[in-house]
Write a protein that holds these residues in place. Structure first.
Motif, PDB file in Angstrom:
ATOM      1  N   GLY A 161      31.581  92.290 -13.569  1.00 25.16           N
ATOM      2  CA  GLY A 161      30.318  92.022 -12.883  1.00 25.16           C
ATOM      3  C   GLY A 161      30.019  90.536 -12.809  1.00 25.16           C
ATOM      4  N   THR A 162      30.285  89.814 -13.892  1.00 19.16           N
ATOM      5  CA  THR A 162      30.055  88.371 -13.909  1.00 19.16           C
ATOM      6  C   THR A 162      30.979  87.658 -12.933  1.00 19.16           C
ATOM      7  OG1 THR A 162      29.365  88.493 -16.210  1.00 19.16           O
ATOM      8  CG2 THR A 162      29.997  86.334 -15.389  1.00 19.16           C
ATOM      9  N   ILE A 163      32.231  88.040 -12.906  1.00 20.49           N
ATOM     10  CA  ILE A 163      33.188  87.419 -11.982  1.00 20.49           C
ATOM     11  C   ILE A 163      32.783  87.687 -10.536  1.00 20.49           C
ATOM     12  CG2 ILE A 163      35.573  87.541 -11.140  1.00 20.49           C
ATOM     13  CD1 ILE A 163      36.393  87.979 -14.091  1.00 20.49           C
ATOM     14  N   THR A 210      32.211  95.630 -22.391  1.00 15.78           N
ATOM     15  CA  THR A 210      32.475  94.204 -22.207  1.00 15.78           C
ATOM     16  C   THR A 210      33.277  93.956 -20.935  1.00 15.78           C
ATOM     17  OG1 THR A 210      32.465  93.927 -24.591  1.00 15.78           O
ATOM     18  CG2 THR A 210      33.444  92.167 -23.311  1.00 15.78           C
ATOM     19  N   SER A 211      34.244  94.804 -20.644  1.00 16.80           N
ATOM     20  CA  SER A 211      35.052  94.605 -19.440  1.00 16.80           C
ATOM     21  C   SER A 211      34.215  94.785 -18.179  1.00 16.80           C
ATOM     22  CB  SER A 211      36.245  95.562 -19.421  1.00 16.80           C
ATOM     23  OG  SER A 211      35.799  96.902 -19.421  1.00 16.80           O
ATOM     24  N   GLU A 212      33.259  95.713 -18.205  1.00 16.30           N
ATOM     25  CA  GLU A 212      32.385  95.893 -17.041  1.00 16.30           C
ATOM     26  C   GLU A 212      31.486  94.686 -16.847  1.00 16.30           C
ATOM     27  OE1 GLU A 212      31.885 100.724 -16.872  1.00 16.30           O
ATOM     28  OE2 GLU A 212      30.677  99.579 -18.298  1.00 16.30           O
ATOM     29  N   TYR A 213      30.999  94.104 -17.954  1.00 15.52           N
ATOM     30  CA  TYR A 213      30.212  92.873 -17.847  1.00 15.52           C
ATOM     31  C   TYR A 213      31.066  91.745 -17.275  1.00 15.52           C
ATOM     32  CZ  TYR A 213      26.030  94.408 -20.317  1.00 15.52           C
ATOM     33  OH  TYR A 213      24.871  95.029 -20.657  1.00 15.52           O
ATOM     34  N   ALA A 214      32.314  91.655 -17.722  1.00 16.79           N
ATOM     35  CA  ALA A 214      33.202  90.591 -17.245  1.00 16.79           C
ATOM     36  C   ALA A 214      33.452  90.724 -15.749  1.00 16.79           C
ATOM     37  CB  ALA A 214      34.518  90.620 -18.009  1.00 16.79           C
ATOM     38  N   ALA A 227      29.737  88.245  -9.434  1.00 15.43           N
ATOM     39  CA  ALA A 227      28.530  87.460  -9.143  1.00 15.43           C
ATOM     40  C   ALA A 227      28.872  85.995  -8.904  1.00 15.43           C
ATOM     41  CB  ALA A 227      27.540  87.592 -10.299  1.00 15.43           C
ATOM     42  N   VAL A 228      29.778  85.452  -9.686  1.00 15.52           N
ATOM     43  CA  VAL A 228      30.186  84.053  -9.509  1.00 15.52           C
ATOM     44  C   VAL A 228      30.912  83.877  -8.182  1.00 15.52           C
ATOM     45  CG1 VAL A 228      31.714  82.251 -10.419  1.00 15.52           C
ATOM     46  CG2 VAL A 228      30.221  83.517 -11.961  1.00 15.52           C
TER      47      VAL A 228
END
Length: 66
Positions: free
Chosen positions: A30-32, A24-28, A34-35
């Motif tokens: 990665g999302t930050i 979950t932290s890696e997704y977070a 990308a944004v």
């Protein structure tokens, strides 16, 4: 000899367990990222200089005689 090495590597990998995917932290993170990249790209594309250049390219493309 090489076959034995490959078997040992596979056995070690099975013992250690597989990496099933991102946490979950890696997704977070990665999302930050990308944004942040999208925000910077938006600012660059909507700036007057880039907007003017894009408009000039489109105008030149539309003025090409066929």
């Amino acid at each position: 000899m090489a076959g034995r090495f490959v078997r040992r590597v596979r056995a070690c990998a099975r013992r250690l367990g597989g990496d099933a995917g991102m946490t979950t932290s890696e997704y977070a993170v990665g999302t930050i990222a990308a944004v942040a990249f999208a925000a910077i790209l938006y600012k660059v594309v909507t700036s007057e200089r880039v907007s003017g250049a894009l408009q000039a390219v489109v105008e030149r493309a539309l003025d090409v005689p066929f």
